[in-house]
Design a protein around this motif. Structure first.
Motif, PDB file in Angstrom:
ATOM      1  N   LEU A  59      -7.851 -10.252   3.337  1.00  0.00           N
ATOM      2  CA  LEU A  59      -9.079 -10.870   3.846  1.00  0.00           C
ATOM      3  C   LEU A  59      -9.749 -11.734   2.780  1.00  0.00           C
ATOM      4  CD1 LEU A  59     -10.473  -7.839   5.866  1.00  0.00           C
ATOM      5  CD2 LEU A  59      -9.771 -10.052   6.834  1.00  0.00           C
ATOM      6  N   CYS A  60      -9.757 -11.250   1.556  1.00  0.00           N
ATOM      7  CA  CYS A  60     -10.358 -12.024   0.463  1.00  0.00           C
ATOM      8  C   CYS A  60      -9.576 -13.310   0.210  1.00  0.00           C
ATOM      9  CB  CYS A  60     -10.441 -11.185  -0.808  1.00  0.00           C
ATOM     10  SG  CYS A  60     -11.745  -9.930  -0.774  1.00  0.00           S
ATOM     11  N   ARG A  61      -8.253 -13.234   0.240  1.00  0.00           N
ATOM     12  CA  ARG A  61      -7.445 -14.450   0.036  1.00  0.00           C
ATOM     13  C   ARG A  61      -7.733 -15.482   1.130  1.00  0.00           C
ATOM     14  NH1 ARG A  61      -3.255 -13.713  -3.786  1.00  0.00           N
ATOM     15  NH2 ARG A  61      -3.100 -11.536  -4.445  1.00  0.00           N
ATOM     16  N   GLY A  62      -7.800 -15.013   2.370  1.00  0.00           N
ATOM     17  CA  GLY A  62      -8.107 -15.932   3.465  1.00  0.00           C
ATOM     18  C   GLY A  62      -9.485 -16.542   3.329  1.00  0.00           C
ATOM     19  N   LEU A  63     -10.443 -15.733   2.914  1.00  0.00           N
ATOM     20  CA  LEU A  63     -11.810 -16.231   2.747  1.00  0.00           C
ATOM     21  C   LEU A  63     -11.875 -17.259   1.621  1.00  0.00           C
ATOM     22  CD1 LEU A  63     -14.722 -15.995   3.714  1.00  0.00           C
ATOM     23  CD2 LEU A  63     -15.041 -14.130   2.079  1.00  0.00           C
ATOM     24  N   ILE A  64     -11.190 -17.002   0.513  1.00  0.00           N
ATOM     25  CA  ILE A  64     -11.147 -17.978  -0.588  1.00  0.00           C
ATOM     26  C   ILE A  64     -10.614 -19.309  -0.069  1.00  0.00           C
ATOM     27  CG2 ILE A  64      -9.992 -18.585  -2.758  1.00  0.00           C
ATOM     28  CD1 ILE A  64      -9.950 -15.537  -3.387  1.00  0.00           C
ATOM     29  N   ALA A  65      -9.510 -19.246   0.673  1.00  0.00           N
ATOM     30  CA  ALA A  65      -8.894 -20.479   1.184  1.00  0.00           C
ATOM     31  C   ALA A  65      -9.859 -21.255   2.081  1.00  0.00           C
ATOM     32  CB  ALA A  65      -7.601 -20.145   1.927  1.00  0.00           C
ATOM     33  N   MET A  66     -10.551 -20.560   2.986  1.00  0.00           N
ATOM     34  CA  MET A  66     -11.476 -21.239   3.902  1.00  0.00           C
ATOM     35  C   MET A  66     -12.665 -21.828   3.150  1.00  0.00           C
ATOM     36  SD  MET A  66     -11.519 -19.067   7.458  1.00  0.00           S
ATOM     37  CE  MET A  66     -11.531 -17.412   6.784  1.00  0.00           C
ATOM     38  N   LEU A  67     -13.210 -21.067   2.189  1.00  0.00           N
ATOM     39  CA  LEU A  67     -14.361 -21.564   1.440  1.00  0.00           C
ATOM     40  C   LEU A  67     -13.974 -22.727   0.532  1.00  0.00           C
ATOM     41  CD1 LEU A  67     -16.196 -18.209   0.574  1.00  0.00           C
ATOM     42  CD2 LEU A  67     -16.722 -19.846   2.401  1.00  0.00           C
ATOM     43  N   GLN A  68     -12.779 -22.653  -0.064  1.00  0.00           N
ATOM     44  CA  GLN A  68     -12.303 -23.765  -0.899  1.00  0.00           C
ATOM     45  C   GLN A  68     -12.101 -25.024  -0.061  1.00  0.00           C
ATOM     46  OE1 GLN A  68      -8.750 -22.328  -2.862  1.00  0.00           O
ATOM     47  NE2 GLN A  68      -9.882 -21.741  -4.691  1.00  0.00           N
ATOM     48  N   LEU A 175     -13.533   5.757   1.782  1.00  0.00           N
ATOM     49  CA  LEU A 175     -12.671   5.047   2.727  1.00  0.00           C
ATOM     50  C   LEU A 175     -13.520   4.400   3.828  1.00  0.00           C
ATOM     51  CD1 LEU A 175      -9.918   4.261   3.887  1.00  0.00           C
ATOM     52  CD2 LEU A 175      -9.836   6.529   4.972  1.00  0.00           C
ATOM     53  N   ALA A 176     -14.508   5.114   4.315  1.00  0.00           N
ATOM     54  CA  ALA A 176     -15.382   4.567   5.349  1.00  0.00           C
ATOM     55  C   ALA A 176     -16.111   3.317   4.836  1.00  0.00           C
ATOM     56  CB  ALA A 176     -16.387   5.621   5.813  1.00  0.00           C
ATOM     57  N   LYS A 177     -16.509   3.314   3.567  1.00  0.00           N
ATOM     58  CA  LYS A 177     -17.175   2.143   2.989  1.00  0.00           C
ATOM     59  C   LYS A 177     -16.232   0.945   2.969  1.00  0.00           C
ATOM     60  CE  LYS A 177     -20.159   4.745  -0.181  1.00  0.00           C
ATOM     61  NZ  LYS A 177     -20.429   5.004  -1.613  1.00  0.00           N
ATOM     62  N   ILE A 178     -14.995   1.179   2.523  1.00  0.00           N
ATOM     63  CA  ILE A 178     -14.013   0.099   2.456  1.00  0.00           C
ATOM     64  C   ILE A 178     -13.754  -0.462   3.856  1.00  0.00           C
ATOM     65  CG2 ILE A 178     -11.633  -0.501   1.849  1.00  0.00           C
ATOM     66  CD1 ILE A 178     -11.776   1.716  -0.298  1.00  0.00           C
ATOM     67  N   LYS A 179     -13.608   0.431   4.831  1.00  0.00           N
ATOM     68  CA  LYS A 179     -13.379  -0.013   6.210  1.00  0.00           C
ATOM     69  C   LYS A 179     -14.555  -0.856   6.717  1.00  0.00           C
ATOM     70  CE  LYS A 179     -10.221   3.549   7.888  1.00  0.00           C
ATOM     71  NZ  LYS A 179     -10.006   4.648   8.840  1.00  0.00           N
ATOM     72  N   GLY A 180     -15.766  -0.444   6.397  1.00  0.00           N
ATOM     73  CA  GLY A 180     -16.940  -1.203   6.820  1.00  0.00           C
ATOM     74  C   GLY A 180     -16.960  -2.608   6.237  1.00  0.00           C
ATOM     75  N   SER A 186     -13.642  -9.407   8.283  1.00  0.00           N
ATOM     76  CA  SER A 186     -12.891  -9.832   9.475  1.00  0.00           C
ATOM     77  C   SER A 186     -13.781 -10.627  10.418  1.00  0.00           C
ATOM     78  CB  SER A 186     -12.319  -8.621  10.216  1.00  0.00           C
ATOM     79  OG  SER A 186     -11.355  -7.965   9.447  1.00  0.00           O
ATOM     80  N   GLN A 187     -15.004 -10.152  10.599  1.00  0.00           N
ATOM     81  CA  GLN A 187     -15.955 -10.862  11.464  1.00  0.00           C
ATOM     82  C   GLN A 187     -16.311 -12.228  10.874  1.00  0.00           C
ATOM     83  OE1 GLN A 187     -18.970  -7.821  11.561  1.00  0.00           O
ATOM     84  NE2 GLN A 187     -18.160  -6.874  13.423  1.00  0.00           N
ATOM     85  N   LEU A 188     -16.425 -12.289   9.555  1.00  0.00           N
ATOM     86  CA  LEU A 188     -16.728 -13.556   8.890  1.00  0.00           C
ATOM     87  C   LEU A 188     -15.571 -14.541   9.070  1.00  0.00           C
ATOM     88  CD1 LEU A 188     -18.661 -15.193   7.149  1.00  0.00           C
ATOM     89  CD2 LEU A 188     -17.676 -14.079   5.127  1.00  0.00           C
ATOM     90  N   HIS A 189     -14.344 -14.040   8.941  1.00  0.00           N
ATOM     91  CA  HIS A 189     -13.160 -14.874   9.198  1.00  0.00           C
ATOM     92  C   HIS A 189     -13.238 -15.484  10.601  1.00  0.00           C
ATOM     93  CE1 HIS A 189      -9.755 -14.325   6.195  1.00  0.00           C
ATOM     94  NE2 HIS A 189     -10.763 -13.696   5.632  1.00  0.00           N
ATOM     95  N   ALA A 190     -13.477 -14.623  11.577  1.00  0.00           N
ATOM     96  CA  ALA A 190     -13.512 -15.082  12.966  1.00  0.00           C
ATOM     97  C   ALA A 190     -14.608 -16.122  13.163  1.00  0.00           C
ATOM     98  CB  ALA A 190     -13.722 -13.892  13.900  1.00  0.00           C
ATOM     99  N   TYR A 191     -15.752 -15.906  12.541  1.00  0.00           N
ATOM    100  CA  TYR A 191     -16.871 -16.834  12.653  1.00  0.00           C
ATOM    101  C   TYR A 191     -16.511 -18.198  12.069  1.00  0.00           C
ATOM    102  CZ  TYR A 191     -21.457 -18.869  11.649  1.00  0.00           C
ATOM    103  OH  TYR A 191     -22.532 -19.712  11.566  1.00  0.00           O
TER     104      TYR A 191
END
Length: 200
Positions: A59-68, A175-180, A186-191
């Motif tokens: 998710l972080c890699r995808g976000l970097i790519a979109m923001l770049q 684990l619950a924190k990481i999932k959150g 994921s929601q940010l990606h979709a947005y």
């Protein structure tokens, strides 16, 4: 056996006692009685921690790519060639530099949580994991000098093992924190994917 007392939450007397007992039992026949095999629930928890960290990385890699792409006006594959340790640094950098009207603080908070939990992925992917006899803790052990040194900078000597002790209930909380945070990303990606021209 060398003990690493960096663990989830505060180091309390119970954990120090477990480490003391394990250190004292290493050269005796007592160790197999203290360390039991992991069950299906333990394996599921370990697998979940590893996979959620892998999801965070993707998710972080995808976000970097979109923001770049937005910042530079061109697509780049650089996010996908970063080594693991640099992914989180670049995610924070792109969040700080973006002109987009998005939750920058939320991104940085997610990344800081992932940074604190990289040890889960590394430890549970590379170290042997046992259940402590009280049923409330997992114990990870490594006799790999390079892996042990990566954990705290202290080299192993003479065939000793390094150990880490984790309370199972605290692992589940983390684990619950990481999932959150993964859900948020994921929601940010979709947005960002759904409204590429209208999110400023």
């Amino acid at each position: 056996m060398e003990a690493d007392n960096s663990m989830v939450g505060s180091v309390d007397e119970e954990m120090r006692e477990i480490m003391r007992l394990l250190e004292g039992a290493e050269s005796t026949r007592e160790l197999p009685r203290l360390l039991l095999g992991v069950g299906k629930e333990d394996l599921a928890l370990i697998g979940d921690l590893i996979q959620m960290y892998c999801m965070a990385d993707a998710l972080c890699r995808g976000l970097i790519a979109m923001l770049q792409e937005h910042r530079l006006g061109t697509t780049s594959d650089s996010a996908y060639s970063l080594n693991d340790t640099d992914v989180l640094l670049h995610t924070k950098k792109e969040a700080r530099e973006t002109a987009l009207n998005i939750d920058k603080a939320g991104i940085i908070s997610a990344v800081e949580t992932f940074e604190m939990h990289r040890m889960f992925r590394h430890t549970f992917s590379h170290w042997v994991v046992k259940r402590y006899s009280d049923g409330k803790h997992l114990v990870a052990l490594s006799r790999s000098a390079p892996d042990a040194k990566k954990r705290d900078g202290i080299a192993l000597e003479g065939g000793n093992a390094k150990l880490m002790v984790f309370r199972i209930d605290l692992l589940m909380t983390e684990l619950a924190k990481i999932k959150g945070h993964c859900k948020f990303l994921s929601q940010l990606h979709a947005y960002l994917e759904a409204a590429p021209a209208n999110y400023e």
